[in-house]
Design a protein around this motif. Structure first.
Motif, PDB file in Angstrom:
ATOM      1  N   SER A  25     -11.495 -14.606  -6.693  1.00 36.77           N
ATOM      2  CA  SER A  25     -10.951 -13.361  -7.222  1.00 36.77           C
ATOM      3  C   SER A  25     -10.715 -13.459  -8.729  1.00 36.77           C
ATOM      4  O   SER A  25     -10.300 -14.501  -9.232  1.00 36.77           O
ATOM      5  CB  SER A  25      -9.625 -13.050  -6.522  1.00 36.77           C
ATOM      6  N   ASP A  26     -10.953 -12.342  -9.423  1.00 33.27           N
ATOM      7  CA  ASP A  26     -10.636 -12.261 -10.853  1.00 33.27           C
ATOM      8  C   ASP A  26      -9.145 -12.059 -11.077  1.00 33.27           C
ATOM      9  O   ASP A  26      -8.651 -12.231 -12.188  1.00 33.27           O
ATOM     10  CB  ASP A  26     -11.387 -11.098 -11.510  1.00 33.27           C
ATOM     11  N   GLN A  27      -8.454 -11.666 -10.014  1.00 30.23           N
ATOM     12  CA  GLN A  27      -7.014 -11.444 -10.122  1.00 30.23           C
ATOM     13  C   GLN A  27      -6.309 -12.148  -8.962  1.00 30.23           C
ATOM     14  O   GLN A  27      -5.809 -11.515  -8.026  1.00 30.23           O
ATOM     15  CB  GLN A  27      -6.692  -9.953 -10.101  1.00 30.23           C
ATOM     16  N   PRO A  28      -6.241 -13.478  -9.026  1.00 29.09           N
ATOM     17  CA  PRO A  28      -5.570 -14.224  -7.951  1.00 29.09           C
ATOM     18  C   PRO A  28      -4.058 -14.132  -8.075  1.00 29.09           C
ATOM     19  O   PRO A  28      -3.517 -13.774  -9.133  1.00 29.09           O
ATOM     20  CB  PRO A  28      -6.060 -15.660  -8.170  1.00 29.09           C
ATOM     21  N   TYR A  29      -3.413 -14.461  -6.985  1.00 28.17           N
ATOM     22  CA  TYR A  29      -1.947 -14.439  -6.919  1.00 28.17           C
ATOM     23  C   TYR A  29      -1.429 -15.867  -6.811  1.00 28.17           C
ATOM     24  O   TYR A  29      -2.063 -16.715  -6.194  1.00 28.17           O
ATOM     25  CB  TYR A  29      -1.473 -13.641  -5.700  1.00 28.17           C
ATOM     26  N   TYR A  30      -0.269 -16.073  -7.400  1.00 22.77           N
ATOM     27  CA  TYR A  30       0.391 -17.378  -7.336  1.00 22.77           C
ATOM     28  C   TYR A  30       1.775 -17.137  -6.753  1.00 22.77           C
ATOM     29  O   TYR A  30       2.583 -16.431  -7.363  1.00 22.77           O
ATOM     30  CB  TYR A  30       0.492 -17.976  -8.745  1.00 22.77           C
ATOM     31  N   LEU A  31       2.016 -17.663  -5.568  1.00 23.06           N
ATOM     32  CA  LEU A  31       3.325 -17.528  -4.925  1.00 23.06           C
ATOM     33  C   LEU A  31       4.115 -18.800  -5.195  1.00 23.06           C
ATOM     34  O   LEU A  31       3.815 -19.860  -4.646  1.00 23.06           O
ATOM     35  CB  LEU A  31       3.180 -17.281  -3.424  1.00 23.06           C
ATOM     36  N   ALA A  32       5.093 -18.693  -6.069  1.00 23.90           N
ATOM     37  CA  ALA A  32       5.924 -19.829  -6.470  1.00 23.90           C
ATOM     38  C   ALA A  32       7.108 -19.926  -5.521  1.00 23.90           C
ATOM     39  O   ALA A  32       7.843 -18.961  -5.325  1.00 23.90           O
ATOM     40  CB  ALA A  32       6.411 -19.644  -7.900  1.00 23.90           C
ATOM     41  N   TRP A  59      -3.863 -13.846 -13.486  1.00 25.22           N
ATOM     42  CA  TRP A  59      -2.949 -14.280 -12.425  1.00 25.22           C
ATOM     43  C   TRP A  59      -1.745 -13.357 -12.322  1.00 25.22           C
ATOM     44  O   TRP A  59      -1.173 -12.939 -13.322  1.00 25.22           O
ATOM     45  CB  TRP A  59      -2.470 -15.701 -12.703  1.00 25.22           C
ATOM     46  N   ILE A  60      -1.346 -13.100 -11.084  1.00 27.28           N
ATOM     47  CA  ILE A  60      -0.108 -12.375 -10.798  1.00 27.28           C
ATOM     48  C   ILE A  60       0.814 -13.347 -10.085  1.00 27.28           C
ATOM     49  O   ILE A  60       0.440 -13.928  -9.059  1.00 27.28           O
ATOM     50  CB  ILE A  60      -0.370 -11.139  -9.917  1.00 27.28           C
ATOM     51  N   THR A  61       2.012 -13.538 -10.629  1.00 25.05           N
ATOM     52  CA  THR A  61       2.963 -14.469 -10.032  1.00 25.05           C
ATOM     53  C   THR A  61       3.978 -13.709  -9.192  1.00 25.05           C
ATOM     54  O   THR A  61       4.534 -12.700  -9.627  1.00 25.05           O
ATOM     55  CB  THR A  61       3.698 -15.278 -11.124  1.00 25.05           C
ATOM     56  N   ILE A  62       4.193 -14.197  -7.994  1.00 22.22           N
ATOM     57  CA  ILE A  62       5.201 -13.678  -7.076  1.00 22.22           C
ATOM     58  C   ILE A  62       6.133 -14.839  -6.769  1.00 22.22           C
ATOM     59  O   ILE A  62       5.669 -15.959  -6.573  1.00 22.22           O
ATOM     60  CB  ILE A  62       4.553 -13.156  -5.766  1.00 22.22           C
ATOM     61  N   ILE A  89      -4.555 -16.162  -2.718  1.00 26.39           N
ATOM     62  CA  ILE A  89      -3.149 -16.459  -3.012  1.00 26.39           C
ATOM     63  C   ILE A  89      -2.934 -17.961  -2.930  1.00 26.39           C
ATOM     64  O   ILE A  89      -3.225 -18.585  -1.907  1.00 26.39           O
ATOM     65  CB  ILE A  89      -2.203 -15.753  -2.015  1.00 26.39           C
ATOM     66  N   VAL A  90      -2.419 -18.531  -4.023  1.00 24.08           N
ATOM     67  CA  VAL A  90      -2.048 -19.937  -4.053  1.00 24.08           C
ATOM     68  C   VAL A  90      -0.555 -20.016  -3.762  1.00 24.08           C
ATOM     69  O   VAL A  90       0.253 -19.410  -4.484  1.00 24.08           O
ATOM     70  CB  VAL A  90      -2.359 -20.581  -5.423  1.00 24.08           C
TER      71      VAL A  90
END
Length: 185
Positions: A25-32, A59-62, A89-90
């Motif tokens: 994805s060009d816009q992955p998510y990072y779940l911290a 990146w979008i961080t959640i 989502i990482v």
């Protein structure tokens, strides 16, 4: 899809997961999953955010310290996104997530194990519902010295049991050693 990535501290797990997510994805998510409890850890979090900002992906961080699936569900229900765009989502990382549980449940390892297994099942359901790929990062902490405290031994047991559960339910499993991925499954 669930891709479980495990290894020792600073083995390259997060870098691998982030690279794989960026390939999807060009816009992955990072779940911290961390709680920032001291200044040293705050610097580490800042460094991780800066590393992601330097990539070519948006990146979008959640943030979620527990109830990961609920947080993701609430986030994605509110979002309008292109359903054709793959969701990657990482989730970084299981060890910090478990630390939050043992702090909240006063080292009741049986309760923590029960709750985390339920959450892992919810994450699987989320991935299926949203056709998402979840990269779930964990640490292999049972390969080092024997913990010297009762709490440490309980945590190592919890981490080991959760890692085994994740490996069983995962579609893919990778061990990272010295920056090199080794396919387990």
């Amino acid at each position: 899809m669930i891709h479980y990535i495990t290894g020792g501290e600073r083995s390259g797990k997060s870098s691998l997961a982030q690279s794989l997510a960026e390939q999807i994805s060009d816009q992955p998510y990072y779940l911290a999953t961390s709680r920032v409890l001291d200044e040293d850890f705050a610097k580490r979090v800042t460094r991780n955010i800066e590393d992601r900002a330097e990539s070519n992906s948006d990146w979008i961080t959640i943030e979620a310290d527990i109830h990961l699936a609920d947080v993701l569900e609430r986030y994605f229900v509110k979002q309008t996104f292109d359903s054709k765009q793959p969701i990657a989502i990482v989730i970084d990382c299981v060890t910090l997530w478990l630390t939050n549980y043992v702090m909240d449940y006063d080292y009741d390892i049986d309760k923590c194990l029960e709750l985390t297994k339920q959450e892992i099942d919810q994450l699987c359901n989320f991935a299926h519902q949203y056709h998402a790929t979840l990269f779930i990062i964990s640490n292999e902490i049972g390969m080092s010295l024997h913990a010297s405290t009762s709490e440490g031994r309980k945590f190592v047991s919890l981490q080991g049991w959760v890692n085994q559960y994740l490996a069983q339910i995962a579609d893919k499993a990778t061990l990272v050693v010295s920056g090199l991925p080794v396919t387990l499954k």
